[in-house]
Design a protein around this motif. Structure first.
Motif, PDB file in Angstrom:
ATOM      1  N   LEU A 369       0.693  -0.615  -0.387  1.00 39.73           N
ATOM      2  CA  LEU A 369       0.471  -0.199  -0.022  1.00 39.73           C
ATOM      3  C   LEU A 369       0.928   1.404   0.029  1.00 39.73           C
ATOM      4  CD1 LEU A 369      -2.757  -0.958   2.320  1.00 39.73           C
ATOM      5  CD2 LEU A 369      -3.170  -0.706  -0.002  1.00 39.73           C
ATOM      6  N   SER A 370       2.210   1.589   1.055  1.00 41.75           N
ATOM      7  CA  SER A 370       3.259   2.601   0.659  1.00 41.75           C
ATOM      8  C   SER A 370       3.155   2.651  -0.838  1.00 41.75           C
ATOM      9  CB  SER A 370       3.793   2.183   2.095  1.00 41.75           C
ATOM     10  OG  SER A 370       5.078   1.115   1.722  1.00 41.75           O
ATOM     11  N   GLN A 371       3.724   1.281  -1.296  1.00 42.07           N
ATOM     12  CA  GLN A 371       3.967   1.357  -2.969  1.00 42.07           C
ATOM     13  C   GLN A 371       3.052   2.156  -4.232  1.00 42.07           C
ATOM     14  OE1 GLN A 371       6.123  -2.378  -3.891  1.00 42.07           O
ATOM     15  NE2 GLN A 371       7.614  -1.452  -2.000  1.00 42.07           N
ATOM     16  N   GLN A 372       1.804   2.315  -3.522  1.00 41.73           N
ATOM     17  CA  GLN A 372       0.270   2.246  -4.738  1.00 41.73           C
ATOM     18  C   GLN A 372       0.521   3.684  -4.772  1.00 41.73           C
ATOM     19  OE1 GLN A 372      -3.013   0.682  -3.507  1.00 41.73           O
ATOM     20  NE2 GLN A 372      -2.388  -1.423  -3.994  1.00 41.73           N
ATOM     21  N   GLU A 373       0.845   4.481  -6.077  1.00 39.39           N
ATOM     22  CA  GLU A 373       0.743   5.587  -5.894  1.00 39.39           C
ATOM     23  C   GLU A 373      -0.238   6.336  -6.586  1.00 39.39           C
ATOM     24  OE1 GLU A 373       5.668   6.212  -7.406  1.00 39.39           O
ATOM     25  OE2 GLU A 373       3.862   6.747  -8.885  1.00 39.39           O
ATOM     26  N   ASP A 374      -1.411   5.424  -7.860  1.00 36.56           N
ATOM     27  CA  ASP A 374      -2.325   5.596  -7.309  1.00 36.56           C
ATOM     28  C   ASP A 374      -3.490   5.324  -6.943  1.00 36.56           C
ATOM     29  OD1 ASP A 374      -1.262   6.991  -9.493  1.00 36.56           O
ATOM     30  OD2 ASP A 374      -2.131   4.827 -11.205  1.00 36.56           O
ATOM     31  N   MET A 375      -4.495   6.405  -6.625  1.00 39.59           N
ATOM     32  CA  MET A 375      -5.822   5.500  -6.094  1.00 39.59           C
ATOM     33  C   MET A 375      -6.747   4.765  -6.416  1.00 39.59           C
ATOM     34  SD  MET A 375      -5.590   7.458  -3.330  1.00 39.59           S
ATOM     35  CE  MET A 375      -7.394   7.066  -2.660  1.00 39.59           C
ATOM     36  N   LEU A 376      -7.118   4.007  -6.291  1.00 37.24           N
ATOM     37  CA  LEU A 376      -8.197   2.849  -6.161  1.00 37.24           C
ATOM     38  C   LEU A 376      -9.314   3.540  -7.195  1.00 37.24           C
ATOM     39  CD1 LEU A 376      -8.088   0.183  -3.501  1.00 37.24           C
ATOM     40  CD2 LEU A 376      -6.872   0.143  -5.717  1.00 37.24           C
ATOM     41  N   ASP A 377      -9.404   2.809  -8.179  1.00 39.41           N
ATOM     42  CA  ASP A 377     -10.804   3.546  -9.208  1.00 39.41           C
ATOM     43  C   ASP A 377     -11.874   2.445  -8.625  1.00 39.41           C
ATOM     44  OD1 ASP A 377     -10.530   0.612  -9.818  1.00 39.41           O
ATOM     45  OD2 ASP A 377     -10.039   0.903 -11.859  1.00 39.41           O
ATOM     46  N   PRO A 378     -13.097   3.253  -8.926  1.00 40.66           N
ATOM     47  CA  PRO A 378     -14.224   2.604  -8.180  1.00 40.66           C
ATOM     48  C   PRO A 378     -14.982   1.298  -8.730  1.00 40.66           C
ATOM     49  CG  PRO A 378     -14.808   4.745  -9.571  1.00 40.66           C
ATOM     50  CD  PRO A 378     -13.078   4.060  -9.348  1.00 40.66           C
ATOM     51  N   THR A 379     -14.211   0.602  -9.910  1.00 42.95           N
ATOM     52  CA  THR A 379     -14.421  -0.898 -10.280  1.00 42.95           C
ATOM     53  C   THR A 379     -13.934  -1.518  -9.193  1.00 42.95           C
ATOM     54  OG1 THR A 379     -12.552  -0.428 -11.458  1.00 42.95           O
ATOM     55  CG2 THR A 379     -14.799  -0.355 -12.102  1.00 42.95           C
ATOM     56  N   GLU A 380     -12.591  -0.937  -8.938  1.00 41.06           N
ATOM     57  CA  GLU A 380     -11.904  -2.071  -7.869  1.00 41.06           C
ATOM     58  C   GLU A 380     -12.055  -2.588  -7.302  1.00 41.06           C
ATOM     59  OE1 GLU A 380      -7.946  -0.503  -8.724  1.00 41.06           O
ATOM     60  OE2 GLU A 380      -7.438  -1.609  -9.838  1.00 41.06           O
ATOM     61  N   VAL A 381     -12.750  -0.929  -6.137  1.00 37.20           N
ATOM     62  CA  VAL A 381     -13.855  -0.652  -4.957  1.00 37.20           C
ATOM     63  C   VAL A 381     -14.930  -1.556  -5.269  1.00 37.20           C
ATOM     64  CG1 VAL A 381     -14.788   0.627  -3.383  1.00 37.20           C
ATOM     65  CG2 VAL A 381     -12.294   1.376  -4.297  1.00 37.20           C
ATOM     66  N   ASP A 382     -15.191  -1.605  -5.728  1.00 32.99           N
ATOM     67  CA  ASP A 382     -16.362  -2.383  -5.636  1.00 32.99           C
ATOM     68  C   ASP A 382     -16.560  -3.916  -6.270  1.00 32.99           C
ATOM     69  OD1 ASP A 382     -18.245  -0.571  -8.196  1.00 32.99           O
ATOM     70  OD2 ASP A 382     -18.300  -0.414  -6.008  1.00 32.99           O
ATOM     71  N   PHE A 383     -15.393  -4.133  -6.701  1.00 31.89           N
ATOM     72  CA  PHE A 383     -14.956  -5.489  -6.982  1.00 31.89           C
ATOM     73  C   PHE A 383     -14.183  -6.690  -5.035  1.00 31.89           C
ATOM     74  CE2 PHE A 383     -10.998  -8.549  -6.647  1.00 31.89           C
ATOM     75  CZ  PHE A 383     -11.618  -9.832  -7.405  1.00 31.89           C
ATOM     76  N   GLY A 384     -13.596  -5.730  -4.683  1.00 33.70           N
ATOM     77  CA  GLY A 384     -13.513  -5.674  -3.341  1.00 33.70           C
ATOM     78  C   GLY A 384     -14.913  -5.911  -2.533  1.00 33.70           C
ATOM     79  N   VAL A 385     -15.242  -4.905  -2.393  1.00 29.47           N
ATOM     80  CA  VAL A 385     -16.851  -5.063  -1.463  1.00 29.47           C
ATOM     81  C   VAL A 385     -17.177  -6.188  -2.040  1.00 29.47           C
ATOM     82  CG1 VAL A 385     -18.615  -3.942  -1.028  1.00 29.47           C
ATOM     83  CG2 VAL A 385     -16.921  -2.383  -1.507  1.00 29.47           C
ATOM     84  N   ASN A 386     -17.405  -6.488  -3.208  1.00 26.37           N
ATOM     85  CA  ASN A 386     -18.356  -7.637  -3.863  1.00 26.37           C
ATOM     86  C   ASN A 386     -17.284  -9.247  -2.789  1.00 26.37           C
ATOM     87  OD1 ASN A 386     -20.471  -6.041  -5.067  1.00 26.37           O
ATOM     88  ND2 ASN A 386     -18.683  -5.886  -6.992  1.00 26.37           N
ATOM     89  N   VAL A 387     -16.643  -8.938  -2.770  1.00 33.24           N
ATOM     90  CA  VAL A 387     -16.199  -9.811  -2.683  1.00 33.24           C
ATOM     91  C   VAL A 387     -16.080 -10.763  -1.257  1.00 33.24           C
ATOM     92  CG1 VAL A 387     -13.687 -11.739  -2.533  1.00 33.24           C
ATOM     93  CG2 VAL A 387     -13.997 -10.708  -4.329  1.00 33.24           C
ATOM     94  N   THR A 388     -16.239  -8.979  -0.395  1.00 27.51           N
ATOM     95  CA  THR A 388     -16.190  -9.542   1.316  1.00 27.51           C
ATOM     96  C   THR A 388     -17.746 -10.051   1.361  1.00 27.51           C
ATOM     97  OG1 THR A 388     -14.450  -7.607   0.962  1.00 27.51           O
ATOM     98  CG2 THR A 388     -16.388  -8.015   3.062  1.00 27.51           C
ATOM     99  N   GLY A 389     -18.226  -9.335   0.916  1.00 28.92           N
ATOM    100  CA  GLY A 389     -19.723  -9.411   0.399  1.00 28.92           C
ATOM    101  C   GLY A 389     -20.737 -10.435   0.280  1.00 28.92           C
ATOM    102  N   ALA A 390     -19.495 -11.387  -1.202  1.00 29.62           N
ATOM    103  CA  ALA A 390     -19.747 -12.247  -1.048  1.00 29.62           C
ATOM    104  C   ALA A 390     -19.665 -14.100  -0.014  1.00 29.62           C
ATOM    105  CB  ALA A 390     -19.318 -13.113  -2.743  1.00 29.62           C
ATOM    106  N   ILE A 391     -18.658 -13.296   0.941  1.00 29.64           N
ATOM    107  CA  ILE A 391     -18.377 -14.298   1.842  1.00 29.64           C
ATOM    108  C   ILE A 391     -18.958 -14.344   2.591  1.00 29.64           C
ATOM    109  CG2 ILE A 391     -15.813 -14.098   3.879  1.00 29.64           C
ATOM    110  CD1 ILE A 391     -14.409 -13.875   1.517  1.00 29.64           C
ATOM    111  N   ALA A 392     -19.807 -12.893   2.834  1.00 27.83           N
ATOM    112  CA  ALA A 392     -20.400 -13.164   4.228  1.00 27.83           C
ATOM    113  C   ALA A 392     -21.793 -13.922   4.092  1.00 27.83           C
ATOM    114  CB  ALA A 392     -20.736 -11.455   4.497  1.00 27.83           C
TER     115      ALA A 392
END
Length: 495
Positions: A369-392
């Motif tokens: 995370l410290s090496q990341q220069e760019d902010m996460l785009d919305p699709t990536e955020v949605d992907f993380g949320v969807n993955v976590t939501g699927a597990i739940a």
């Protein structure tokens, strides 16, 4: 000289002859006197009960016709002279003569025993007639009426049965009930005991066992249950303060668990361990044993809480990764999360590498995370949320499937009312019949020996009636002793 001696001798012989003649003349009337009166029976024996009238026939024959026959009243005395059968109780009823034999007569003598004390009386029955009189020896034996002796015998048997039943059933029951009452007083007066409900519940459970054992007349089991309840109370009283301190510590651990997800196997296992520890407290030797178990559980919770916090941190950091990095880290994070979710208290020591792996993953993701220069785009955020939501959602679906499983169907009990009623009736009939048969035989033997075989029963009331009561009391003791011997011999039908 010789003539004189001969004369003297002849005089002596003549004198002796005259004496013999005189003796013969005197003896002949005497013999005739003895044989001129005949009575049958020669001796009268009367045996009867008080309150009755007894008659006897007497045959009298004399040398001359019997006329004007009368009875001369005389009292009959007991052997010790302490009691008397009055002459008024003896009377001459009627006489039957014979015209062809005027010197013979049959007379009837009445003995009125209605106002006579019990005992044996002896004397003579003197009969008077015109030309003489005659005495007949008489023995009268009087005993009490059978009703009162039998009643006294049954009282003794009833006392014996009562004592036997109380000794066999009433006394054990009363002893147990006294101990139960003492326990109830101790539990009701102890306000702290209501706080530690497991002790109160254990005592109540033991008292229920006592009640059921008393209903089944299982005295040994009831005594054992009372003893166990007393042991529980003794443990509580000895360590009251320490037990309450451990109870507070138990509540503290339970409070810590409320902040965790109660669906996790670890939390459920710890809750069960806490409940088992508290439930087993009455069986522990001292509060120290409970403290050790609570300490072990507390150490497990203290080890789990930091690990849970790190796992949450890891999941949070993983959600912040880019889509590319998230895809590569997702399987590893899911594996760690799955291992964390299935963790048991006993696995903390076995799976000690889990904490190190989580810490390593946190360090690596933090560096990424410290090496990341760019902010996460919305699709990536949605992907993380969807993955976590699927597990739940998967976990929730699993829990729903488990919650659908209901308890197993209860087995339907067969009806035993008719069999139980019939068996109860047979048991009562057998028990009552065994008592009646035993007492009838044993008491009957005593009644026959002490009353029927004793013609003067009642002449010594204290001795006679006490002997009957003692025999009746001993009849039940004999029955009980014989039954126990038979039980010891293992005879069938006797338990």
């Amino acid at each position: 000289m010789k003539i004189f001696k001969l004369l003297k001798l002849s005089i002596k012989l003549a004198t002796l002859g005259l004496l013999l003649l005189a003796l013969g003349l005197f003896a002949a009337p005497s013999v005739n006197a003895q044989t001129e009166v005949i009575t049958e029976p020669a001796q009268i024996t009367v045996v009867g009960m008080r309150g009755t009238v007894v008659t006897r026939n007497i045959f009298l024959r004399t040398a001359t016709p019997v006329t004007q026959l009368e009875l001369i009243p005389l009292d009959l005395n007991s052997d010790d002279g302490g009691a008397v059968l009055s002459a008024q109780a003896i009377s001459l009823e009627k006489s039957l003569g014979n015209l062809t034999q005027p010197n013979a007569i049959i007379s009837q003598v009445k003995f009125d025993l209605r106002k006579v004390n019990s005992g044996e009386f002896n004397g003579k029955l003197r009969l008077s007639y015109k030309d003489g009189e005659w005495a007949i020896p008489v023995t009268v034996k009087v005993k009490e009426h059978w009703f009162l002796p039998l009643f006294i015998l049954l009282i003794g048997a009833g006392l014996g049965v009562s004592v036997s039943l109380y000794r066999a059933q009433g006394r054990p029951r009363d002893e147990i009930l006294v101990r139960v009452s003492q326990l109830r007083v101790q539990t009701q007066d102890d306000a702290d005991l209501s706080k530690f409900k497991v002790f109160q519940s254990r005592v109540d459970s033991q008292l229920i066992d006592v009640k059921m054992a008393l209903q089944g007349e299982l005295w040994d089991e009831a005594q054992n249950a009372v003893k166990q309840a007393e042991l529980v109370i003794n443990r509580w009283l000895k360590g009251r303060g320490d037990w309450l301190a451990q109870l507070d510590y138990y509540e503290e651990i339970k409070q810590r668990l409320q902040d965790m997800d109660d669906r996790l196997p670890f939390v459920q296992a710890v809750v069960r361990s806490l409940e088992d520890a508290l439930r087993d407290a009455p069986d522990l030797e001292s509060p120290v044993k409970l403290r050790d178990r609570l300490q072990e559980i507390a150490e497990q919770v203290n080890s789990y809480i930091p690990l849970e916090a790190k796992m949450k941190q890891l999941i949070s950091l993983n959600a912040q990764l880019s889509v590319k990095e998230a895809k590569s880290w997702q399987p590893k994070v899911q594996n760690l999360e799955q291992r964390m979710g299935s963790l048991q208290p006993g696995d903390l020591a076995k799976d000690a590498n889990l904490g190190a792996e989580v810490e390593g993953a946190i360090a690596e993701i933090t560096e990424l995370l410290s090496q990341q220069e760019d902010m996460l785009d919305p699709t990536e955020v949605d992907f993380g949320v969807n993955v976590t939501g699927a597990i739940a959602k998967g976990v929730e679906f699993r829990d729903k499937i488990i919650s659908l499983l209901g308890p197993p169907p209860s087995a339907r009990l067969l009806s035993w009312e008719e069999q139980a009623s019939s068996a109860n009736l047979r048991l009562k009939v057998f028990t009552v019949s065994s008592y009646i048969i035993a007492i009838v035989f044993l008491a009957g033997a005593g009644f026959s020996q002490l009353y029927l075989d004793k013609p003067t029963f009642g002449d010594n009331p204290w001795k006679d009636y006490f002997a009957l009561m003692a025999w009746g009391f001993g009849a039940e003791a004999t029955r009980d002793a014989v039954t126990k011997v038979a039980q010891g011999g293992g005879l069938p039908g006797l338990k």
